[in-house]
Enzyme design. Structure first.
Site, mmCIF file in Angstrom:
data_model
loop_
_atom_site.group_PDB
_atom_site.id
_atom_site.type_symbol
_atom_site.label_atom_id
_atom_site.label_comp_id
_atom_site.label_asym_id
_atom_site.label_seq_id
_atom_site.Cartn_x
_atom_site.Cartn_y
_atom_site.Cartn_z
ATOM 1 N N LYS A 39 -2.282 7.458 -0.796
ATOM 2 C CA LYS A 39 -3.719 7.741 -0.637
ATOM 3 C C LYS A 39 -3.965 8.496 0.671
ATOM 4 O O LYS A 39 -3.089 8.514 1.550
ATOM 5 C CB LYS A 39 -4.501 6.430 -0.668
ATOM 6 C CG LYS A 39 -4.147 5.441 0.439
ATOM 7 C CD LYS A 39 -4.739 4.058 0.180
ATOM 8 C CE LYS A 39 -4.378 3.083 1.283
ATOM 9 N NZ LYS A 39 -4.772 1.693 0.943
ATOM 10 N N ARG A 139 -13.243 -8.100 -0.610
ATOM 11 C CA ARG A 139 -13.520 -6.690 -0.871
ATOM 12 C C ARG A 139 -13.835 -6.551 -2.349
ATOM 13 O O ARG A 139 -14.876 -7.007 -2.799
ATOM 14 C CB ARG A 139 -12.323 -5.849 -0.402
ATOM 15 C CG ARG A 139 -12.635 -4.394 -0.200
ATOM 16 C CD ARG A 139 -11.578 -3.646 0.598
ATOM 17 N NE ARG A 139 -10.258 -3.642 -0.021
ATOM 18 C CZ ARG A 139 -9.192 -3.023 0.495
ATOM 19 N NH1 ARG A 139 -9.298 -2.371 1.630
ATOM 20 N NH2 ARG A 139 -8.025 -3.052 -0.112
ATOM 21 N N HIS A 169 -4.758 -8.412 -3.051
ATOM 22 C CA HIS A 169 -4.433 -7.743 -1.786
ATOM 23 C C HIS A 169 -4.569 -8.746 -0.654
ATOM 24 O O HIS A 169 -5.550 -9.478 -0.588
ATOM 25 C CB HIS A 169 -5.389 -6.559 -1.590
ATOM 26 C CG HIS A 169 -5.010 -5.629 -0.485
ATOM 27 N ND1 HIS A 169 -3.765 -5.045 -0.389
ATOM 28 C CD2 HIS A 169 -5.712 -5.160 0.578
ATOM 29 C CE1 HIS A 169 -3.723 -4.262 0.682
ATOM 30 N NE2 HIS A 169 -4.890 -4.321 1.281
ATOM 31 N N ARG A 222 3.258 -2.539 -3.706
ATOM 32 C CA ARG A 222 2.523 -1.326 -3.320
ATOM 33 C C ARG A 222 2.901 -1.037 -1.869
ATOM 34 O O ARG A 222 2.367 -1.623 -0.931
ATOM 35 C CB ARG A 222 1.006 -1.568 -3.444
ATOM 36 C CG ARG A 222 0.566 -2.004 -4.837
ATOM 37 C CD ARG A 222 -0.949 -2.147 -4.931
ATOM 38 N NE ARG A 222 -1.507 -3.036 -3.936
ATOM 39 C CZ ARG A 222 -1.664 -4.358 -4.083
ATOM 40 N NH1 ARG A 222 -1.318 -4.944 -5.220
ATOM 41 N NH2 ARG A 222 -2.178 -5.076 -3.111
ATOM 42 N N TYR A 267 -13.608 20.928 30.798
ATOM 43 C CA TYR A 267 -15.049 20.635 30.770
ATOM 44 C C TYR A 267 -15.377 19.451 31.679
ATOM 45 O O TYR A 267 -14.651 18.441 31.679
ATOM 46 C CB TYR A 267 -15.496 20.268 29.357
ATOM 47 C CG TYR A 267 -15.501 21.436 28.391
ATOM 48 C CD1 TYR A 267 -16.359 22.524 28.590
ATOM 49 C CD2 TYR A 267 -14.665 21.438 27.279
ATOM 50 C CE1 TYR A 267 -16.378 23.586 27.691
ATOM 51 C CE2 TYR A 267 -14.679 22.490 26.377
ATOM 52 C CZ TYR A 267 -15.534 23.563 26.588
ATOM 53 O OH TYR A 267 -15.549 24.610 25.702
ATOM 54 N N CYS A 313 -10.257 19.454 24.721
ATOM 55 C CA CYS A 313 -11.240 20.370 24.146
ATOM 56 C C CYS A 313 -11.145 20.309 22.623
ATOM 57 O O CYS A 313 -10.297 19.616 22.071
ATOM 58 C CB CYS A 313 -10.977 21.809 24.601
ATOM 59 S SG CYS A 313 -10.736 22.019 26.367
ATOM 60 N N ASP A 315 -10.097 22.603 20.603
ATOM 61 C CA ASP A 315 -8.915 23.283 20.071
ATOM 62 C C ASP A 315 -7.751 23.368 21.044
ATOM 63 O O ASP A 315 -6.712 23.924 20.699
ATOM 64 C CB ASP A 315 -9.285 24.718 19.661
ATOM 65 C CG ASP A 315 -10.645 24.788 19.014
ATOM 66 O OD1 ASP A 315 -10.809 24.147 17.968
ATOM 67 O OD2 ASP A 315 -11.556 25.426 19.579
HETATM 68 C C1 LIG Z 1 -3.748 0.815 1.137
HETATM 69 C C2 LIG Z 1 -3.386 -0.270 0.231
HETATM 70 C C3 LIG Z 1 -2.070 -0.701 0.131
HETATM 71 C C4 LIG Z 1 -0.976 -0.222 1.059
HETATM 72 O O1 LIG Z 1 -1.092 -0.919 2.285
HETATM 73 P P1 LIG Z 1 -0.019 -0.712 3.455
HETATM 74 O O2 LIG Z 1 -0.452 -1.671 4.506
HETATM 75 O O3 LIG Z 1 -0.159 0.690 3.896
HETATM 76 O O4 LIG Z 1 1.291 -0.995 2.862
HETATM 77 C C5 LIG Z 1 -1.763 -1.631 -0.847
HETATM 78 N N1 LIG Z 1 -2.718 -2.117 -1.656
HETATM 79 C C6 LIG Z 1 -4.006 -1.761 -1.559
HETATM 80 C C7 LIG Z 1 -4.995 -2.354 -2.482
HETATM 81 C C8 LIG Z 1 -4.392 -0.834 -0.605
HETATM 82 O O5 LIG Z 1 -5.679 -0.486 -0.503
#
Ligand SMILES: *Cc1c(COP(=O)(O)O)cnc(C)c1O
Length: 372
Positions: A39, A139, A169, A222, A267, A313, A315
């Site tokens: 992602k 969430r 998660h 994941r 600056y 700055c 850039d």
């Molecule tokens: C981003 C995400 C992950 C990956 O998490 P990491 O800490 O980068 O391994 C896994 N599951 C869900 C639902 C996420 O949003």
């Protein structure tokens, strides 16, 4: 837009990605699959190239945050399973069906809306549903086993929907204290226990969970930030294998000048040279994601740490050099140079944030180059 005609580059080492995946697969129980989380443009590393490296390294699927990120991968030719992790609007069901993107479902209200939409707008391909359980992240997702079983029953009544997965998660998998983690795991186990039959994919591990917990639940992980060689705990916990950082950020000196004592730099004249000094200008700034908080940080030139002096700055930045280096000399902002090293964690510490954020915010103006 990428600025190709400027020496600032992100260099991504594909081998590092493949090594991190191989090490994780070796750690996991046999048969457990690894989906690479790519992602946010592969955490700033470039989604397509990272996905290629990850698949070559043994990943069997990909995770993204949005529909568009999924479509980008399909259009690049990936045929592996792709799972969207964020909530999608039911209006886009024809789109996720067309591109065969799996997506999460986390509420009964969403399912009701989707069922209604599908009555008027049939889709030709199957809709690949992963039920999301909110086991303590607060969430998205169903909160109780009863809700989960209601959702399963509801999905069974929607002919286009395939119950392909169930997942949750963890909020604290990267912490030494594991009691909240265990509460979440138990909650997920309770939700699985209510099902007559488990779907194809059962998954709960993010990188931290995959690295530090021998999780008996699930058949897929994941794997996100650790894939890029970044320690999810930021260094609080040590990984069981050496994580190989994939990203280097480099540029070159575009001008080098000697200034006399008392010269103002940048600056607001926040820095004044205290003696005769060599000052180098490097073409990177806050518009590249190298934010103003980087003032005072040190970058590497010929193996020597050189302080960023004066304000960052949009850039450009100015650095104080120990001697007159020729213009075009390599400047390393993240990575190794002359036996010294700067990590994304060092940058995150300077910014008082986490390396995830630093990597994601390196802007699209910096071209990404890939090395095998
Ligand atoms: C981003 C995400 C992950 C990956 O998490 P990491 O800490 O980068 O391994 C896994 N599951 C869900 C639902 C996420 O949003």
């Amino acid at each position: 837009m990428e600025s190709l005609h400027r020496p600032t580059r992100i260099i991504v080492h594909k081998k590092a990605i493949q090594e991190n995946i191989a090490n994780e697969l070796a750690r996991l129980p046999k048969g457990r699959e690894l989906f690479a989380v790519v992602k946010a443009n592969g955490y700033g590393h470039g989604a397509v190239a990272v996905a290629q490296a990850a698949i070559a390294g043994g990943a069997t699927g990909l995770c993204v945050a949005t529909i568009d990120e999924g479509i980008q991968l399909r259009e690049a030719g990936f045929t592996e399973p792709i799972l969207i992790l964020g909530v999608i609007s039911p209006l886009y069901l024809p789109l996720v069906a067309e591109y065969q993107l799996a997506f999460p479902v986390g509420s009964l209200a969403w399912l009701t809306k989707a069922a209604k939409f599908l009555q008027e707008t049939p889709v030709a391909q199957p809709l690949l549903v992963h039920l999301k359980v909110d086991s303590g992240m607060g969430r998205i997702g169903f909160s109780t086993p009863v809700e989960v079983s209601e959702a399963v029953a509801k999905i069974a009544q929607i002919p286009q929907m395939v119950f392909e997965g169930i997942f949750t998660h963890f909020a604290t998998a990267d912490e030494a204290e594991t009691s909240y983690y265990e509460t979440q795991a138990q909650h997920f186990a309770d939700c699985l226990a209510i099902l007559d039959q488990l779907p194809r994919y059962v998954h709960c591990d993010n990188s931290a969970s995959a690295l530090w917990h021998d999780q008996p639940l699930g058949n897929m992980v994941r794997y996100g930030v650790a894939l890029y060689g970044l320690n999810p705990s930021g260094g609080t916990l040590e990984a069981s294998y050496p994580l190989q950082p994939a990203l280097e950020l480099v540029s070159r000196l575009v001008q080098v000048k000697q200034v006399t004592a008392g010269t103002g730099i940048g600056y607001g004249k926040t820095y004044t040279s205290s003696q005769d000094e060599w000052i180098g200008t490097v073409p990177i700034g806050y518009a590249d994601g190298w934010i103003r908080k980087m003032q005072g940080f040190k970058v590497l030139v010929a193996g020597q740490f050189c302080e960023i002096v004066g304000r960052v700055c949009m850039d450009q930045i100015m650095i104080r050099l120990p001697q007159a280096f020729p213009e075009d000399t390599l400047v390393t902002l993240v990575g190794e140079n002359g036996g010294q090293r700067i990590t994304l964690q060092d940058v995150a510490d300077q910014q008082e944030t986490i390396h995830y954020e630093v990597a994601c915010l390196l802007s699209s103006r910096i071209p990404r180059e890939y090395i095998d």
